[in-house]
Design a protein around this motif. Sequence first.
Motif, PDB file in Angstrom:
ATOM      1  N   GLN A 177     -98.439 -51.619  -8.124  1.00  0.00           N
ATOM      2  CA  GLN A 177     -97.278 -51.869  -8.990  1.00  0.00           C
ATOM      3  C   GLN A 177     -96.633 -53.224  -8.699  1.00  0.00           C
ATOM      4  OE1 GLN A 177     -96.357 -49.986 -11.601  1.00  0.00           O
ATOM      5  NE2 GLN A 177     -98.204 -48.811 -11.134  1.00  0.00           N
ATOM      6  N   VAL A 178     -96.531 -53.583  -7.429  1.00  0.00           N
ATOM      7  CA  VAL A 178     -95.956 -54.891  -7.084  1.00  0.00           C
ATOM      8  C   VAL A 178     -96.823 -56.014  -7.649  1.00  0.00           C
ATOM      9  CG1 VAL A 178     -95.402 -56.432  -5.167  1.00  0.00           C
ATOM     10  CG2 VAL A 178     -94.798 -54.028  -5.035  1.00  0.00           C
ATOM     11  N   SER A 179     -98.131 -55.828  -7.614  1.00  0.00           N
ATOM     12  CA  SER A 179     -99.031 -56.846  -8.168  1.00  0.00           C
ATOM     13  C   SER A 179     -98.828 -56.987  -9.671  1.00  0.00           C
ATOM     14  CB  SER A 179    -100.480 -56.479  -7.867  1.00  0.00           C
ATOM     15  OG  SER A 179    -100.680 -56.317  -6.479  1.00  0.00           O
ATOM     16  N   ILE A 180     -98.631 -55.860 -10.353  1.00  0.00           N
ATOM     17  CA  ILE A 180     -98.358 -55.930 -11.801  1.00  0.00           C
ATOM     18  C   ILE A 180     -97.041 -56.668 -12.051  1.00  0.00           C
ATOM     19  CG2 ILE A 180     -97.855 -54.525 -13.836  1.00  0.00           C
ATOM     20  CD1 ILE A 180     -99.782 -52.425 -12.699  1.00  0.00           C
ATOM     21  N   ILE A 181     -96.067 -56.468 -11.172  1.00  0.00           N
ATOM     22  CA  ILE A 181     -94.795 -57.196 -11.305  1.00  0.00           C
ATOM     23  C   ILE A 181     -95.036 -58.702 -11.175  1.00  0.00           C
ATOM     24  CG2 ILE A 181     -92.561 -57.582 -10.181  1.00  0.00           C
ATOM     25  CD1 ILE A 181     -92.586 -54.580  -9.457  1.00  0.00           C
ATOM     26  N   PHE A 182     -95.934 -59.090 -10.272  1.00  0.00           N
ATOM     27  CA  PHE A 182     -96.265 -60.517 -10.149  1.00  0.00           C
ATOM     28  C   PHE A 182     -96.876 -61.039 -11.465  1.00  0.00           C
ATOM     29  CE2 PHE A 182     -96.067 -62.452  -5.823  1.00  0.00           C
ATOM     30  CZ  PHE A 182     -95.338 -61.442  -5.215  1.00  0.00           C
ATOM     31  N   VAL A 183     -97.731 -60.229 -12.073  1.00  0.00           N
ATOM     32  CA  VAL A 183     -98.324 -60.638 -13.353  1.00  0.00           C
ATOM     33  C   VAL A 183     -97.231 -60.830 -14.400  1.00  0.00           C
ATOM     34  CG1 VAL A 183     -99.868 -59.923 -15.206  1.00  0.00           C
ATOM     35  CG2 VAL A 183    -100.507 -59.507 -12.831  1.00  0.00           C
ATOM     36  N   GLU A 184     -96.286 -59.913 -14.442  1.00  0.00           N
ATOM     37  CA  GLU A 184     -95.176 -60.031 -15.400  1.00  0.00           C
ATOM     38  C   GLU A 184     -94.377 -61.309 -15.149  1.00  0.00           C
ATOM     39  OE1 GLU A 184     -94.588 -55.168 -15.662  1.00  0.00           O
ATOM     40  OE2 GLU A 184     -93.232 -56.419 -14.474  1.00  0.00           O
ATOM     41  N   ILE A 185     -94.148 -61.619 -13.881  1.00  0.00           N
ATOM     42  CA  ILE A 185     -93.396 -62.842 -13.558  1.00  0.00           C
ATOM     43  C   ILE A 185     -94.187 -64.075 -13.983  1.00  0.00           C
ATOM     44  CG2 ILE A 185     -92.461 -64.231 -11.668  1.00  0.00           C
ATOM     45  CD1 ILE A 185     -91.919 -61.602 -10.178  1.00  0.00           C
ATOM     46  N   GLY A 186     -95.483 -64.063 -13.710  1.00  0.00           N
ATOM     47  CA  GLY A 186     -96.310 -65.203 -14.105  1.00  0.00           C
ATOM     48  C   GLY A 186     -96.362 -65.394 -15.607  1.00  0.00           C
TER      49      GLY A 186
ATOM     50  N   LEU B  33     -92.068 -62.819 -18.081  1.00  0.00           N
ATOM     51  CA  LEU B  33     -91.305 -61.622 -18.473  1.00  0.00           C
ATOM     52  C   LEU B  33     -90.354 -61.232 -17.335  1.00  0.00           C
ATOM     53  CD1 LEU B  33     -94.341 -59.678 -19.957  1.00  0.00           C
ATOM     54  CD2 LEU B  33     -92.703 -61.118 -21.186  1.00  0.00           C
ATOM     55  N   ARG B  34     -89.304 -61.997 -17.140  1.00  0.00           N
ATOM     56  CA  ARG B  34     -88.474 -61.814 -15.948  1.00  0.00           C
ATOM     57  C   ARG B  34     -87.612 -60.562 -16.015  1.00  0.00           C
ATOM     58  NH1 ARG B  34     -86.402 -68.053 -15.425  1.00  0.00           N
ATOM     59  NH2 ARG B  34     -88.462 -69.006 -15.612  1.00  0.00           N
ATOM     60  N   TYR B  35     -87.017 -60.286 -17.170  1.00  0.00           N
ATOM     61  CA  TYR B  35     -86.198 -59.074 -17.264  1.00  0.00           C
ATOM     62  C   TYR B  35     -87.056 -57.816 -17.099  1.00  0.00           C
ATOM     63  CZ  TYR B  35     -81.919 -61.491 -18.625  1.00  0.00           C
ATOM     64  OH  TYR B  35     -80.798 -62.282 -18.628  1.00  0.00           O
ATOM     65  N   ILE B  36     -88.251 -57.835 -17.694  1.00  0.00           N
ATOM     66  CA  ILE B  36     -89.146 -56.678 -17.541  1.00  0.00           C
ATOM     67  C   ILE B  36     -89.537 -56.515 -16.070  1.00  0.00           C
ATOM     68  CG2 ILE B  36     -91.464 -55.836 -18.088  1.00  0.00           C
ATOM     69  CD1 ILE B  36     -91.120 -56.939 -20.861  1.00  0.00           C
ATOM     70  N   ALA B  37     -89.789 -57.645 -15.389  1.00  0.00           N
ATOM     71  CA  ALA B  37     -90.136 -57.570 -13.961  1.00  0.00           C
ATOM     72  C   ALA B  37     -88.971 -56.993 -13.149  1.00  0.00           C
ATOM     73  CB  ALA B  37     -90.499 -58.963 -13.456  1.00  0.00           C
TER      74      ALA B  37
END
Length: 463
Positions: A330-339, A342-346
Amino acid sequence: MNDEQLFQLLGTSVVACPTLLLTVLGVSSLVGRPLRERTASRLTQGAVATGLLASIGILVLMLITDRRLVELDMGHWLALEKQHFHFTFKFVFDRLSVPFVILSFALCGVTGAFASKYLHREPGYGRFFVLYAMFLLGMVVTSLAGTIETLFAGWELVGLSSALLVGFFHERSAPVRNGLRVWTVYRVADAAFLLATLALHHLAGGGDFGGLMGNSPWPAGHAALTTNQALFVGLLLLVAAAGKSALVPFSGWLPRAMEGPTPSSAIFYGALSVHLGAFLLLRFGPLLEASTLLCVVVVALGLVSAIFGALAARVQTDVKSALAFAALTQVSIIFVEIGCGLRYIALIHIIGHACLRTLQLLRAPTLLHDYHDLENAIGGHLPQQATFWQRIVPAALRRQAFRLAFERGFFDTLLGDYCVRPFLSFFRRCDAMERRWTNFLAGQTSRNAAPLQATGDVADDIQ
């Protein structure tokens, strides 16, 4: 009292509560008069509740007054004018820091209440709550940091308390070895963070986030660096974030960290500490905007880590390790969102995942009991059916994936053989050359080689 004074009062309370808690618990332990369990528990609950209410008060006041950025300046603590370096403590309350600090207080409060029962009459009860207070202070300082120096100070408190709690049961050798391993990886990440701090001071003339990324409230702002400078600093911060969040190739420390007590596993490695890498990238979001290549690297690292975490979680033989690798996914998916920007979604993903993982880890000790209750309720064993991937992936490929996941990607072996051993070998040679030179000057044996050899033995042992 006007709004500004109220902001200052509430902001100071948010930082002061964990500071006072750590001071009281730490000093009483240092002078050999630890507090009774009930007293320590009530002090912890009072400090966390006061800090949480002050944080919520700031959030409500910001909504009422329509302010998106509140600054709390603690002044210059160190100034080196010739080197253009200022160590400044400054805290900011914005859309990123306020939700994160509320999350920290809420989850620390839940875990503190759980730990007061779970560790009842445990010999290390007082030591646990001292480290717990240090962790809470580190999380609050990191969340609210308005300068990179302040963020680094909180980052270090979190790292130190986390590594010490991994070795909490120090009467056994395995927790101590694993604590050393976690501390070693944290040192590598901290070194990258420190280099990024020095680079930012050199390139931008200071570590204030307002000067680095503009005074606009998060997530607005523009990096005061060129594309190449943003890429260089961003890569250093990415190494720091990957080490703190256990991304590939540093993921080997995450299951080792589960040697600590269950409450620390829940709050540190399942909920808050493991998300600090993502928080760091969110805070430095304008650097990502300034370099497309940096965003691509962040997304690629997140995807690789997510796939590896998903595979490794499926072959673990204990529930805490399985949850650790599930958290990594899940943390890795958050990194993908940040990259992907998608900051609010992250941010929402971080909050939701931290709450869910805390609940799962706190329930982990009763997993078998819950499983038997479920089977008793349905009157039989749970059905075992082939999954979608088992039906479409060939058996040979599944065996290879199982071996890779079971060996945890061989990352520990690769790091040990190609990073740690050459590093140790180089410094052993340097030490031998220095010893021969000092022996020549002294005309006799100047010193014993045992200390460095012993250090090398410990390093070999924790690989």
